[in-house]
Motif scaffolding. Structure first.
Motif, PDB file in Angstrom:
ATOM      1  N   GLY A   1     -22.280  65.827  68.036  1.00 48.28           N
ATOM      2  CA  GLY A   1     -21.386  66.648  67.226  1.00 48.28           C
ATOM      3  C   GLY A   1     -20.813  65.878  66.039  1.00 48.28           C
ATOM      4  N   VAL A   2     -20.222  66.621  65.114  1.00 44.56           N
ATOM      5  CA  VAL A   2     -19.695  66.022  63.880  1.00 44.56           C
ATOM      6  C   VAL A   2     -18.280  66.563  63.653  1.00 44.56           C
ATOM      7  CG1 VAL A   2     -19.979  65.773  61.388  1.00 44.56           C
ATOM      8  CG2 VAL A   2     -21.986  65.798  62.886  1.00 44.56           C
ATOM      9  N   ARG A   3     -17.337  65.659  63.356  1.00 42.80           N
ATOM     10  CA  ARG A   3     -15.976  66.034  62.952  1.00 42.80           C
ATOM     11  C   ARG A   3     -15.889  65.947  61.431  1.00 42.80           C
ATOM     12  NH1 ARG A   3     -14.871  63.119  67.795  1.00 42.80           N
ATOM     13  NH2 ARG A   3     -14.790  61.156  66.619  1.00 42.80           N
ATOM     14  N   VAL A   4     -15.555  67.080  60.800  1.00 42.09           N
ATOM     15  CA  VAL A   4     -15.652  67.215  59.344  1.00 42.09           C
ATOM     16  C   VAL A   4     -14.258  67.089  58.722  1.00 42.09           C
ATOM     17  CG1 VAL A   4     -16.484  68.633  57.443  1.00 42.09           C
ATOM     18  CG2 VAL A   4     -17.613  68.740  59.669  1.00 42.09           C
ATOM     19  N   LEU A   5     -13.782  65.915  58.431  1.00 41.77           N
ATOM     20  CA  LEU A   5     -12.627  65.608  57.578  1.00 41.77           C
ATOM     21  C   LEU A   5     -11.423  66.529  57.816  1.00 41.77           C
ATOM     22  CD1 LEU A   5     -14.395  64.894  54.170  1.00 41.77           C
ATOM     23  CD2 LEU A   5     -13.465  63.253  55.799  1.00 41.77           C
ATOM     24  N   GLY A   6     -11.044  66.705  59.073  1.00 35.61           N
ATOM     25  CA  GLY A   6      -9.866  67.499  59.383  1.00 35.61           C
ATOM     26  C   GLY A   6     -10.070  68.989  59.361  1.00 35.61           C
ATOM     27  N   MET A   7     -11.262  69.471  58.980  1.00 32.39           N
ATOM     28  CA  MET A   7     -11.512  70.910  58.963  1.00 32.39           C
ATOM     29  C   MET A   7     -11.807  71.439  60.358  1.00 32.39           C
ATOM     30  SD  MET A   7     -14.517  72.941  56.922  1.00 32.39           S
ATOM     31  CE  MET A   7     -14.790  74.689  57.159  1.00 32.39           C
ATOM     32  N   GLY A   8     -12.559  70.693  61.127  1.00 38.94           N
ATOM     33  CA  GLY A   8     -12.912  71.110  62.470  1.00 38.94           C
ATOM     34  C   GLY A   8     -14.033  70.251  63.012  1.00 38.94           C
ATOM     35  N   GLU A   9     -14.681  70.752  64.060  1.00 44.14           N
ATOM     36  CA  GLU A   9     -15.714  69.967  64.750  1.00 44.14           C
ATOM     37  C   GLU A   9     -16.893  70.870  65.085  1.00 44.14           C
ATOM     38  OE1 GLU A   9     -16.236  67.462  68.932  1.00 44.14           O
ATOM     39  OE2 GLU A   9     -14.243  68.074  68.233  1.00 44.14           O
ATOM     40  N   PHE A  10     -18.100  70.446  64.655  1.00 44.40           N
ATOM     41  CA  PHE A  10     -19.336  71.082  65.068  1.00 44.40           C
ATOM     42  C   PHE A  10     -19.805  70.386  66.335  1.00 44.40           C
ATOM     43  CE2 PHE A  10     -19.289  71.858  60.476  1.00 44.40           C
ATOM     44  CZ  PHE A  10     -19.531  73.221  60.449  1.00 44.40           C
ATOM     45  N   CYS A  11     -20.008  71.155  67.400  1.00 41.67           N
ATOM     46  CA  CYS A  11     -20.385  70.551  68.674  1.00 41.67           C
ATOM     47  C   CYS A  11     -21.264  71.531  69.453  1.00 41.67           C
ATOM     48  CB  CYS A  11     -19.141  70.169  69.479  1.00 41.67           C
ATOM     49  SG  CYS A  11     -18.023  71.547  69.754  1.00 41.67           S
ATOM     50  N   TYR A  12     -21.676  71.111  70.660  1.00 39.90           N
ATOM     51  CA  TYR A  12     -22.504  71.925  71.542  1.00 39.90           C
ATOM     52  C   TYR A  12     -21.717  72.299  72.785  1.00 39.90           C
ATOM     53  CZ  TYR A  12     -26.731  70.770  68.907  1.00 39.90           C
ATOM     54  OH  TYR A  12     -27.674  70.639  67.934  1.00 39.90           O
ATOM     55  N   ARG A  13     -21.981  73.482  73.305  1.00 38.65           N
ATOM     56  CA  ARG A  13     -21.443  73.893  74.594  1.00 38.65           C
ATOM     57  C   ARG A  13     -22.598  74.308  75.497  1.00 38.65           C
ATOM     58  NH1 ARG A  13     -20.436  78.788  71.641  1.00 38.65           N
ATOM     59  NH2 ARG A  13     -21.394  80.593  72.677  1.00 38.65           N
ATOM     60  N   LYS A  14     -22.410  74.177  76.789  1.00 35.99           N
ATOM     61  CA  LYS A  14     -23.454  74.497  77.758  1.00 35.99           C
ATOM     62  C   LYS A  14     -23.078  75.794  78.468  1.00 35.99           C
ATOM     63  CE  LYS A  14     -25.388  71.200  80.022  1.00 35.99           C
ATOM     64  NZ  LYS A  14     -25.626  70.093  80.975  1.00 35.99           N
ATOM     65  N   ASP A  15     -23.913  76.809  78.332  1.00 39.98           N
ATOM     66  CA  ASP A  15     -23.722  78.099  78.984  1.00 39.98           C
ATOM     67  C   ASP A  15     -24.774  78.264  80.070  1.00 39.98           C
ATOM     68  OD1 ASP A  15     -21.694  78.617  77.186  1.00 39.98           O
ATOM     69  OD2 ASP A  15     -23.078  79.529  75.737  1.00 39.98           O
ATOM     70  N   THR A  16     -24.378  78.898  81.153  1.00 33.48           N
ATOM     71  CA  THR A  16     -25.272  79.079  82.310  1.00 33.48           C
ATOM     72  C   THR A  16     -25.299  80.542  82.687  1.00 33.48           C
ATOM     73  OG1 THR A  16     -24.720  76.869  83.109  1.00 33.48           O
ATOM     74  CG2 THR A  16     -25.768  78.367  84.660  1.00 33.48           C
ATOM     75  N   ILE A  17     -26.494  81.110  82.789  1.00 35.21           N
ATOM     76  CA  ILE A  17     -26.689  82.483  83.262  1.00 35.21           C
ATOM     77  C   ILE A  17     -27.740  82.419  84.362  1.00 35.21           C
ATOM     78  CG2 ILE A  17     -27.406  84.811  82.682  1.00 35.21           C
ATOM     79  CD1 ILE A  17     -26.493  84.352  79.876  1.00 35.21           C
ATOM     80  N   GLY A  18     -27.279  82.590  85.579  1.00 35.79           N
ATOM     81  CA  GLY A  18     -28.211  82.459  86.708  1.00 35.79           C
ATOM     82  C   GLY A  18     -28.679  81.025  86.843  1.00 35.79           C
ATOM     83  N   ASP A  19     -29.982  80.872  86.843  1.00 32.72           N
ATOM     84  CA  ASP A  19     -30.572  79.529  86.939  1.00 32.72           C
ATOM     85  C   ASP A  19     -30.870  78.936  85.569  1.00 32.72           C
ATOM     86  OD1 ASP A  19     -30.440  79.818  89.638  1.00 32.72           O
ATOM     87  OD2 ASP A  19     -32.498  80.589  89.822  1.00 32.72           O
ATOM     88  N   MET A  20     -30.618  79.691  84.532  1.00 35.11           N
ATOM     89  CA  MET A  20     -30.944  79.226  83.184  1.00 35.11           C
ATOM     90  C   MET A  20     -29.728  78.573  82.538  1.00 35.11           C
ATOM     91  SD  MET A  20     -33.277  82.334  81.711  1.00 35.11           S
ATOM     92  CE  MET A  20     -31.966  83.502  81.924  1.00 35.11           C
ATOM     93  N   GLU A  21     -29.933  77.519  81.806  1.00 33.35           N
ATOM     94  CA  GLU A  21     -28.903  76.806  81.069  1.00 33.35           C
ATOM     95  C   GLU A  21     -29.187  76.926  79.578  1.00 33.35           C
ATOM     96  OE1 GLU A  21     -28.663  72.819  82.376  1.00 33.35           O
ATOM     97  OE2 GLU A  21     -27.688  73.321  84.283  1.00 33.35           O
ATOM     98  N   PHE A  22     -28.154  77.236  78.838  1.00 33.29           N
ATOM     99  CA  PHE A  22     -28.269  77.397  77.390  1.00 33.29           C
ATOM    100  C   PHE A  22     -27.379  76.361  76.718  1.00 33.29           C
ATOM    101  CE2 PHE A  22     -29.184  81.447  79.267  1.00 33.29           C
ATOM    102  CZ  PHE A  22     -30.300  81.899  78.590  1.00 33.29           C
ATOM    103  N   LEU A  23     -27.880  75.710  75.686  1.00 32.52           N
ATOM    104  CA  LEU A  23     -27.110  74.761  74.873  1.00 32.52           C
ATOM    105  C   LEU A  23     -26.886  75.403  73.510  1.00 32.52           C
ATOM    106  CD1 LEU A  23     -25.975  71.906  75.245  1.00 32.52           C
ATOM    107  CD2 LEU A  23     -27.956  71.036  74.006  1.00 32.52           C
ATOM    108  N   ASN A  24     -25.711  75.964  73.321  1.00 33.16           N
ATOM    109  CA  ASN A  24     -25.394  76.720  72.109  1.00 33.16           C
ATOM    110  C   ASN A  24     -24.447  75.927  71.217  1.00 33.16           C
ATOM    111  OD1 ASN A  24     -26.886  78.986  72.837  1.00 33.16           O
ATOM    112  ND2 ASN A  24     -25.200  79.799  74.065  1.00 33.16           N
ATOM    113  N   PRO A  25     -24.636  76.040  69.896  1.00 30.98           N
ATOM    114  CA  PRO A  25     -23.709  75.367  68.978  1.00 30.98           C
ATOM    115  C   PRO A  25     -22.425  76.180  68.816  1.00 30.98           C
ATOM    116  CG  PRO A  25     -25.380  76.503  67.728  1.00 30.98           C
ATOM    117  CD  PRO A  25     -25.743  76.698  69.173  1.00 30.98           C
ATOM    118  N   MET A  26     -21.379  75.511  68.475  1.00 33.22           N
ATOM    119  CA  MET A  26     -20.103  76.186  68.183  1.00 33.22           C
ATOM    120  C   MET A  26     -19.290  75.313  67.236  1.00 33.22           C
ATOM    121  SD  MET A  26     -17.789  75.643  71.613  1.00 33.22           S
ATOM    122  CE  MET A  26     -17.417  73.994  72.229  1.00 33.22           C
TER     123      MET A  26
END
Length: 595
Positions: free
Chosen positions: A45-70
């Protein structure tokens, strides 16, 4: 609507920290996007000069795992520009995040531009860009909808509601974002792969999903997001309202409005009665508590008086010592009595000394008067004898014997002796008066100076307090004037609501409420006014008393100075008269000798 090119033009036209042209700021933005995309490829992830942070979150639906940006918006940035996240994030970042590496971004900018660019120039340019993003997002009236392309995502802001759309490239609304998501198919997708290809082929996996999904052209709904549904009603389901139905609906609305007004009036009347009852109960409770406190204070005073009497009796009993008729240690009252007795004895002794000095001075004055009269008689007798010798008569014998010495020599000696004795007497008298009254004058002067200093200090404090109050009044008036000017300069509300903003206030009820509150607060206002008047009268009386004391002391001081000057002038006049008399006698004797 504002896009990336217009944003860069704003930074060039109105910079804050940087001084870049369009070419340089464009290359700095491109270098920033490439460095960020490289970090996303490494799942960082990247922290952008006090504006915020681009990062990844891990979502799970059943047996599947999703790596989504936020994107997580910084609270300080949001409060500074009055922004809010369109979809607040409650997830936890799954990957680590790093700050911007200005040195590497400056290197990429140097490679793109062909010139050496320092990291300070890059940092200042990026900070101006982030600041202008906050400004344009916080002013929707001037800039409208903001769409800024970050390559790997797109910033969408409407009415100060900010959101990053990851993988949205077809202009779809934020809720759909093209119906794509970052989904793991045997591995996580790279967020930065949606950028233009940087040394890679165009068939790489995009942020919209895996390459397999892109080739199969499957467009499922994005996980954990609402599917997009059209909100337009079909034409056949629209019901046309007739004139009678419109009038009936209008009459129903008027009736409902009257019912709401009547209900609000009843609620206000009940609330008013509750307020009056509460005020009456509070006043009764306050009065009863005050009466109870007064009774308790009386009982407490009686108990304290009884306790003091008992303690005094116990002290008298406990002071007795076996074999002694007195208490070996003195109490505070005894110490005060001893000090008062000592002061009284010292005062009596000083008064006796002053009385003796006055008697001594009176005796010395009487003796000096007698001596002076005798000397004058002797001088007149000698003068008559001298005049008799000049006329040829024999002087009368003094004490039965003739004078052996010459008349002229004896008169001069007598006059010199008399004048010297008189001067000595005047000096002694002056020293005695000064020694006896120096202490009194010094004490009076010190007391007068103390009173004058107190009055001056009080006057100075009053002047400072008055100046401070005047300054507060002026500042308050100026603040009110400024606030009034600002209120007058504010534009009027252009939009008039079609719905009622509140119930209308009945003038009779408002008058009744004001009269009841005024009646409840009249007693407090009168008591406060009376207490203020009493305090003012007491302060004025104290000031008048102090001024009267000071004026009396100053008048007494002037009277004492005038009497001293008068006595000094009388003494000088008497001395001058005697000197003139002596000079006249000397001139008469000189003329007699010359004849």
């Amino acid at each position: 609507m504002l896009n990336l090119k217009q944003l860069l033009q704003l930074v060039v036209d109105q910079p804050n920290l940087s001084a870049c042209n369009m070419r340089l700021i464009s290359h700095i933005w491109e270098a920033f996007l490439r460095w960020t995309a490289k970090q996303f490829e490494n799942e960082v992830g990247v922290r952008v000069l006090g504006m915020g942070e681009f990062c990844y979150r891990k979502d799970t639906i059943g047996d599947m795992e999703f790596l989504n940006p936020m994107f997580i918006l910084n609270e300080t940035f949001a409060r500074s520009f009055k922004l809010h996240d369109r979809r607040p994030k409650v997830h936890v970042a799954d990957k680590e995040a790093v700050d911007l590496d200005m040195q590497q971004i400056a290197g990429i900018t140097t490679d793109l531009l062909g010139e050496v660019i320092g990291k300070e120039v890059v940092e200042n340019g990026l900070r101006d860009l982030i600041e202008w993003i906050g400004k344009v997002c916080s002013d929707p009236d001037q800039y409208g909808i903001v769409l800024i392309d970050f390559g790997f995502a797109r910033l969408f802001c409407e009415n100060r509601s900010l959101e990053f759309q990851f993988g949205a490239t077809d202009g779809a609304p934020p809720a759909t974002a093209g119906g794509k998501s970052v989904k793991s198919m045997g591995g996580s997708a790279k967020l930065g792969s949606s950028l233009p290809p940087i040394g890679k082929d165009a068939d790489a996996m995009s942020v919209g999903g895996s390459s397999m999904l892109g080739r199969s052209r499957v467009k499922p709904d994005a996980p954990l997001q609402r599917p997009h549904r059209p909100h337009n009603r079909p034409k056949h389901s629209i019901h046309l309202v007739s004139k009678n139905e419109m009038l009936e609906m209008h009459a129903q609305q008027l009736q409902m409005r009257e019912e709401v007004k009547q209900r609000m009036r009843e609620e206000e009347a009940s609330q008013h009665l509750e307020v009056l009852q509460r005020l009456r109960s509070e006043m009764v409770l306050d009065y009863s508590q005050r009466e109870n406190r007064r009774d308790l204070m009386k009982v407490l005073a009686v108990q304290q008086k009884v306790q003091e009497d008992e303690k005094r009796q116990r002290d008298l009993v406990d002071r007795g010592v076996v074999g002694q008729e007195f208490w070996p240690f003195r109490t505070e009252e005894q110490v005060q009595d001893a000090i008062a007795a000592t002061n009284k004895a010292q005062k009596a002794f000083l008064d006796q000394q002053l009385h003796e000095k006055h008697e001594k001075l009176a005796y010395m004055q009487r003796e000096a008067e007698k001596r002076r009269e005798l000397e004058q008689k002797q001088a007149l007798a000698e003068l008559k004898a001298l005049e008799g010798e000049k006329t040829g008569r024999r002087p009368a014998p003094k004490g039965g014997k003739a004078s052996v010495k010459g008349p002229t020599h004896g008169v001069e000696i007598a006059l010199d002796d008399a004048f010297s004795r008189y001067e000595e007497y005047l000096h002694k008298r002056k020293e005695g008066i000064e020694s006896s009254s120096s202490f009194v004058r010094e004490q009076r002067y010190l007391s007068e100076q103390a009173e004058v200093l107190k009055s001056e200090e009080q006057r100075r404090r009053m002047a400072e307090m008055k100046a401070y109050l005047d300054r507060q009044v002026r500042d308050k008036a100026a603040a009110k004037a400024v606030q009034k000017d600002l209120q007058l300069k504010e534009p009027a509300n252009r939009y008039i609501s079609a719905l009622p903003m509140g119930a209308e206030i009945d003038e009779e009820e408002e008058t009744y409420v004001k009269m009841a509150i005024r009646h409840a607060l009249d007693g407090q206002v009168e008591r406060k006014h009376m207490s203020m008047e009493e305090e003012k009268v007491a302060s004025l009386r104290a000031e008048q008393q102090v001024l009267g004391y000071v004026a009396q002391e100053m008048q007494e001081a002037r009277f004492r100075a005038f009497s001293e000057k008068k006595e000094q002038a009388a003494a000088l006049r008497s001395t001058w008269a005697k000197q003139q008399q002596l000079k006249l006698m000397e001139a008469t004797l000189d003329r007699a000798e010359a004849a």
